[in-house]
Design an enzyme around this catalytic site. Structure first.
Site, PDB file in Angstrom:
ATOM      1  N   ASP A   1      35.405  32.739  44.249  1.00 28.88           N
ATOM      2  CA  ASP A   1      36.509  32.028  44.897  1.00 28.88           C
ATOM      3  C   ASP A   1      36.148  31.519  46.288  1.00 28.88           C
ATOM      4  OD1 ASP A   1      36.377  34.641  45.853  1.00 28.88           O
ATOM      5  OD2 ASP A   1      38.304  35.234  45.036  1.00 28.88           O
TER       6      ASP A   1
ATOM      7  N   ASN B   1      46.832  45.220  44.181  1.00 30.14           N
ATOM      8  CA  ASN B   1      47.872  44.861  43.203  1.00 30.14           C
ATOM      9  C   ASN B   1      47.264  44.525  41.831  1.00 30.14           C
ATOM     10  OD1 ASN B   1      46.644  42.432  43.651  1.00 30.14           O
ATOM     11  ND2 ASN B   1      48.471  41.342  44.359  1.00 30.14           N
TER      12      ASN B   1
ATOM     13  N   HIS C   1      44.666  42.455  41.336  1.00 27.25           N
ATOM     14  CA  HIS C   1      44.079  41.122  41.184  1.00 27.25           C
ATOM     15  C   HIS C   1      42.563  41.176  41.045  1.00 27.25           C
ATOM     16  CE1 HIS C   1      43.822  40.413  45.842  1.00 27.25           C
ATOM     17  NE2 HIS C   1      42.628  40.725  45.401  1.00 27.25           N
TER      18      HIS C   1
ATOM     19  N   GLU D   1      46.269  36.455  41.013  1.00 27.98           N
ATOM     20  CA  GLU D   1      47.314  37.415  41.372  1.00 27.98           C
ATOM     21  C   GLU D   1      48.122  37.789  40.127  1.00 27.98           C
ATOM     22  OE1 GLU D   1      47.486  38.834  44.154  1.00 27.98           O
ATOM     23  OE2 GLU D   1      46.534  37.518  45.608  1.00 27.98           O
TER      24      GLU D   1
HETATM   25  C1  F6R Z   1      36.608  38.516  46.399  1.00 22.65           C
HETATM   26  C2  F6R Z   1      37.792  38.549  45.556  1.00 22.65           C
HETATM   27  C3  F6R Z   1      38.844  39.606  45.628  1.00 22.65           C
HETATM   28  C4  F6R Z   1      38.368  40.966  46.104  1.00 22.65           C
HETATM   29  C5  F6R Z   1      39.526  41.964  46.164  1.00 22.65           C
HETATM   30  C6  F6R Z   1      39.092  43.292  46.742  1.00 22.65           C
HETATM   31  O1  F6R Z   1      35.801  37.394  46.101  1.00 22.65           O
HETATM   32  O2  F6R Z   1      37.917  37.666  44.783  1.00 22.65           O
HETATM   33  O3  F6R Z   1      39.436  39.741  44.366  1.00 22.65           O
HETATM   34  O4  F6R Z   1      37.367  41.444  45.257  1.00 22.65           O
HETATM   35  O5  F6R Z   1      40.564  41.449  46.931  1.00 22.65           O
HETATM   36  O6  F6R Z   1      38.756  43.094  48.092  1.00 22.65           O
HETATM   37  P1  F6R Z   1      38.021  44.224  48.924  1.00 22.65           P
HETATM   38  O7  F6R Z   1      36.713  44.442  48.271  1.00 22.65           O
HETATM   39  O8  F6R Z   1      37.850  43.623  50.307  1.00 22.65           O
HETATM   40  O9  F6R Z   1      38.887  45.419  48.901  1.00 22.65           O
END
Ligand code: F6R
Length: 240
Positions: free
Chosen positions: A67, A135, A137, A142
């Protein structure tokens, strides 16, 4: 789903790297699906260390990232392209032309989504690294995102923007939209390597592993993938 529970983040990162190392040695031209965020940083540090020791070589790999924010140039220190350069790419011998992150700095994000979906069709991930949102995701998908989605634009939730505001001069500077690989694109990967640590992930880990396969928990779809490894620390596994 294969679940590995480790003592701490250090061990989690080392175990994730063992899987990555094996793949890189067996398939030097592998396509690596990569993620940003704090969860894979330890894995990337281990990958760099392996490269420095001459254990792994990145000259023939390709990468595809999950992303990117819409509206940030690649040089912005909060862009995901910047993150990848800073945390991995600039420290190994990857061919930068073979590293793909959705381009958020475009006047036509919808066209970029189509281009990225097409690009993924010819760059199927041998492994897709994932973090997990509190959550449930995965990527920027989401709760409520259709399981059959391909790369698409996401409007960031107000709380997500507020959470990220600390990295920007003010809330107004936080992007309002992002581009994310869709859930169907993630599920196309030949294997999935999800890493999660900390008690704030424990509920999402439980829903992903033991909950119903439901769009309200995007990561629950991984129960239907035939080759998933989930590496957790004790805290993230505490509700299993
Ligand atoms: C990152 C992404 C997100 C993260 C998720 C966890 O490219 O797409 O889905 O993997 O938000 O984030 P952290 O690792 O910072 O807890």
């Amino acid at each position: 789903m294969k679940i590995i529970i480790t003592e701490n983040y250090q061990e989690l990162s080392a175990r994730a790297n063992e899987i990555m190392r094996k793949l890189l040695i067996e398939k030097p031209n592998a396509v690596l699906g990569l993620a940003t965020g704090s969860s894979p940083v330890g894995l990337y540090k281990n990958m760099i260390a392996d490269y420095e020791k001459g254990i792994t070589d990145y000259s023939r790999i390709s990468t595809v990232n999950l992303d990117e924010y819409v509206g940030l140039p690649e040089t912005h220190d909060q862009s995901y392209r910047y993150f990848m350069n800073d945390n991995l790419f600039l420290h190994v011998n990857v061919d930068m032309d073979k590293t793909a992150v959705p381009c958020g700095n475009t006047s036509d994000p919808a066209k970029e989504c189509e281009r990225y979906t097409d690009y993924l069709k010819t760059h199927r991930q041998d492994v897709q690294v994932l973090g997990l949102g509190g959550n449930g995701h995965i990527g920027f998908n989401e709760p409520g995102t259709p399981f059959d989605s391909h790369t698409h634009i996401v409007e960031l939730k107000e709380n997500t923007r507020r959470d990220n505001a600390r990295f920007f001069p003010s809330l107004d500077n936080v992007p309002t939209h992002a581009i994310t690989m869709g859930i169907a694109d993630i599920m196309e990967a030949k294997s999935i390597l999800l890493v999660a640590s900390g008690t704030n992930k424990a509920d999402a880990v439980y829903a992903m592993v033991k909950g119903a396969v439901d769009e309200n928990c995007p990561a629950s779809i991984l129960q239907r993938h035939e080759n998933v490894t989930v590496i957790l620390d004790k805290a993230a596994a505490s509700k299993l």
